[in-house]
Design a protein around this motif. Structure first.
Motif, mmCIF file in Angstrom:
data_model
loop_
_atom_site.group_PDB
_atom_site.id
_atom_site.type_symbol
_atom_site.label_atom_id
_atom_site.label_comp_id
_atom_site.label_asym_id
_atom_site.label_seq_id
_atom_site.Cartn_x
_atom_site.Cartn_y
_atom_site.Cartn_z
ATOM 1 N N VAL A 49 0.840 -1.199 0.000
ATOM 2 C CA VAL A 49 0.000 0.000 0.000
ATOM 3 C C VAL A 49 0.876 1.250 0.000
ATOM 4 O O VAL A 49 0.518 2.263 -0.595
ATOM 5 C CB VAL A 49 -0.983 0.009 1.196
ATOM 6 N N LEU A 50 2.026 1.156 0.619
ATOM 7 C CA LEU A 50 2.948 2.296 0.689
ATOM 8 C C LEU A 50 4.137 2.109 -0.263
ATOM 9 O O LEU A 50 5.228 2.609 0.007
ATOM 10 C CB LEU A 50 3.434 2.469 2.132
ATOM 11 N N ASP A 51 3.919 1.412 -1.372
ATOM 12 C CA ASP A 51 4.984 1.100 -2.328
ATOM 13 C C ASP A 51 5.817 2.333 -2.641
ATOM 14 O O ASP A 51 5.281 3.378 -3.012
ATOM 15 C CB ASP A 51 4.383 0.528 -3.613
ATOM 16 N N ARG A 52 7.113 2.217 -2.480
ATOM 17 C CA ARG A 52 8.014 3.367 -2.658
ATOM 18 C C ARG A 52 8.269 3.724 -4.109
ATOM 19 O O ARG A 52 8.665 4.852 -4.410
ATOM 20 C CB ARG A 52 9.353 3.078 -1.979
ATOM 21 N N ALA A 53 8.056 2.781 -5.011
ATOM 22 C CA ALA A 53 8.440 3.012 -6.398
ATOM 23 C C ALA A 53 7.284 3.369 -7.326
ATOM 24 O O ALA A 53 7.508 4.006 -8.346
ATOM 25 C CB ALA A 53 9.171 1.786 -6.939
ATOM 26 N N ASP A 54 6.045 2.952 -6.996
ATOM 27 C CA ASP A 54 4.959 3.171 -7.947
ATOM 28 C C ASP A 54 3.610 3.207 -7.219
ATOM 29 O O ASP A 54 3.220 2.240 -6.589
ATOM 30 C CB ASP A 54 4.952 2.057 -8.995
ATOM 31 N N THR A 55 2.912 4.318 -7.350
ATOM 32 C CA THR A 55 1.624 4.450 -6.666
ATOM 33 C C THR A 55 0.516 3.632 -7.327
ATOM 34 O O THR A 55 -0.557 3.482 -6.747
ATOM 35 C CB THR A 55 1.196 5.925 -6.559
ATOM 36 N N HIS A 56 0.774 3.076 -8.514
ATOM 37 C CA HIS A 56 -0.198 2.132 -9.091
ATOM 38 C C HIS A 56 -0.355 0.942 -8.144
ATOM 39 O O HIS A 56 -1.461 0.447 -7.929
ATOM 40 C CB HIS A 56 0.254 1.671 -10.482
ATOM 41 N N VAL A 57 0.747 0.504 -7.573
ATOM 42 C CA VAL A 57 0.723 -0.604 -6.609
ATOM 43 C C VAL A 57 -0.113 -0.201 -5.397
ATOM 44 O O VAL A 57 -0.915 -0.994 -4.884
ATOM 45 C CB VAL A 57 2.157 -1.007 -6.196
ATOM 46 N N THR A 58 0.048 1.034 -4.964
ATOM 47 C CA THR A 58 -0.733 1.559 -3.841
ATOM 48 C C THR A 58 -2.225 1.454 -4.133
ATOM 49 O O THR A 58 -3.002 0.922 -3.332
ATOM 50 C CB THR A 58 -0.357 3.029 -3.565
ATOM 51 N N ARG A 59 -2.619 1.980 -5.275
ATOM 52 C CA ARG A 59 -4.049 2.015 -5.619
ATOM 53 C C ARG A 59 -4.639 0.612 -5.750
ATOM 54 O O ARG A 59 -5.711 0.332 -5.214
ATOM 55 C CB ARG A 59 -4.248 2.788 -6.913
ATOM 56 N N VAL A 60 -3.947 -0.276 -6.454
ATOM 57 C CA VAL A 60 -4.456 -1.635 -6.668
ATOM 58 C C VAL A 60 -4.578 -2.384 -5.348
ATOM 59 O O VAL A 60 -5.593 -3.030 -5.064
ATOM 60 C CB VAL A 60 -3.551 -2.405 -7.661
ATOM 61 N N THR A 61 -3.544 -2.298 -4.521
ATOM 62 C CA THR A 61 -3.547 -3.035 -3.252
ATOM 63 C C THR A 61 -4.586 -2.463 -2.298
ATOM 64 O O THR A 61 -5.352 -3.218 -1.681
ATOM 65 C CB THR A 61 -2.145 -3.016 -2.613
ATOM 66 N N ALA A 62 -4.646 -1.150 -2.182
ATOM 67 C CA ALA A 62 -5.642 -0.533 -1.299
ATOM 68 C C ALA A 62 -7.052 -0.885 -1.757
ATOM 69 O O ALA A 62 -7.914 -1.220 -0.938
ATOM 70 C CB ALA A 62 -5.446 0.979 -1.259
ATOM 71 N N HIS A 63 -7.293 -0.830 -3.057
ATOM 72 C CA HIS A 63 -8.629 -1.151 -3.575
ATOM 73 C C HIS A 63 -9.005 -2.595 -3.246
ATOM 74 O O HIS A 63 -10.130 -2.871 -2.810
ATOM 75 C CB HIS A 63 -8.695 -0.898 -5.084
ATOM 76 N N ALA A 64 -8.075 -3.516 -3.452
ATOM 77 C CA ALA A 64 -8.357 -4.923 -3.155
ATOM 78 C C ALA A 64 -8.647 -5.132 -1.670
ATOM 79 O O ALA A 64 -9.566 -5.879 -1.303
ATOM 80 C CB ALA A 64 -7.185 -5.796 -3.598
ATOM 81 N N ASP A 90 -3.400 10.331 -1.323
ATOM 82 C CA ASP A 90 -4.319 10.641 -2.429
ATOM 83 C C ASP A 90 -4.780 9.378 -3.145
ATOM 84 O O ASP A 90 -5.962 9.231 -3.456
ATOM 85 C CB ASP A 90 -3.656 11.577 -3.443
ATOM 86 N N TRP A 91 -3.852 8.453 -3.401
ATOM 87 C CA TRP A 91 -4.219 7.223 -4.100
ATOM 88 C C TRP A 91 -5.029 6.290 -3.209
ATOM 89 O O TRP A 91 -5.906 5.562 -3.704
ATOM 90 C CB TRP A 91 -2.983 6.542 -4.674
ATOM 91 N N ILE A 92 -4.780 6.299 -1.913
ATOM 92 C CA ILE A 92 -5.611 5.508 -0.992
ATOM 93 C C ILE A 92 -7.037 6.054 -0.999
ATOM 94 O O ILE A 92 -8.008 5.299 -1.060
ATOM 95 C CB ILE A 92 -5.001 5.499 0.426
ATOM 96 N N HIS A 93 -7.174 7.375 -0.967
ATOM 97 C CA HIS A 93 -8.512 7.981 -1.018
ATOM 98 C C HIS A 93 -9.195 7.714 -2.354
ATOM 99 O O HIS A 93 -10.421 7.529 -2.400
ATOM 100 C CB HIS A 93 -8.436 9.479 -0.716
ATOM 101 N N THR A 94 -8.432 7.673 -3.431
ATOM 102 C CA THR A 94 -9.005 7.326 -4.739
ATOM 103 C C THR A 94 -9.532 5.898 -4.705
ATOM 104 O O THR A 94 -10.639 5.622 -5.182
ATOM 105 C CB THR A 94 -7.946 7.491 -5.850
ATOM 106 N N ALA A 95 -8.757 4.985 -4.141
ATOM 107 C CA ALA A 95 -9.208 3.596 -4.021
ATOM 108 C C ALA A 95 -10.455 3.504 -3.151
ATOM 109 O O ALA A 95 -11.363 2.717 -3.432
ATOM 110 C CB ALA A 95 -8.084 2.728 -3.438
ATOM 111 N N LEU A 96 -10.520 4.313 -2.114
ATOM 112 C CA LEU A 96 -11.686 4.338 -1.232
ATOM 113 C C LEU A 96 -12.933 4.747 -2.015
ATOM 114 O O LEU A 96 -13.986 4.106 -1.914
ATOM 115 C CB LEU A 96 -11.440 5.303 -0.067
#
Length: 146
Positions: A49-64, A90-96
């Motif tokens: 969720v806190l992936d240091r290299a790519d926020t796509h990973v953040t969004r996908v993991t948080a959404h799941a 921001d990406w966590i809130h987008t996933a929310l």
């Protein structure tokens, strides 16, 4: 339930989560979310969720995790949100929003769980749950109960 196979799956997904390729890490986060209730998965899921290299990973993991619609998923997202920088937040809130915009009943249940988590002994979970609750309250869902 075959606990040996489940453990093997978690071990394989944790290894995939260490990949240098963001697609692998996103796939690992998506799949590992199914095992959010297992102790072996919690740390790697927080890292994804806190992936240091790519926020796509953040969004996908948080959404799941959020689509689980349960305490395990919401508590991990809350813990991550409590320590997330602005971009990850921001990406966590987008996933929310992605996870809870359609059905008001699902959003309301998530809010109820967040109210409980706001009293969690882990301060990261508690503070993140309060922030999630506030964000959920601002979502205007498409479908409401009759």
């Amino acid at each position: 339930m075959n606990s040996a196979l489940r453990h093997t799956a978690v071990v394989a997904l944790v290894e995939l989560a260490r990949s240098t390729h963001y697609e692998d890490r996103a796939d690992a986060g998506h799949a590992l979310a199914a095992f959010a209730g297992t102790p072996e998965a919690a740390g790697p899921l927080l890292e994804l969720v806190l992936d240091r290299a790519d926020t796509h990973v953040t969004r996908v993991t948080a959404h799941a995790l959020l689509r689980r619609q349960d305490r395990a998923g919401l508590s991990l997202v809350a813990a991550a949100l409590a320590v997330a920088g602005p971009q990850h937040a921001d990406w966590i809130h987008t996933a929310l929003r992605d996870a809870f915009t359609v059905y008001a009943t699902e959003r309301d249940e998530a809010m109820r769980i967040c109210e409980e988590l706001a009293h969690d002994p882990d301060e990261h979970v508690a503070s993140g749950a309060r922030e999630l609750h506030e964000s959920l309250a601002r979502i205007d869902c498409v479908l409401h109960p009759a």
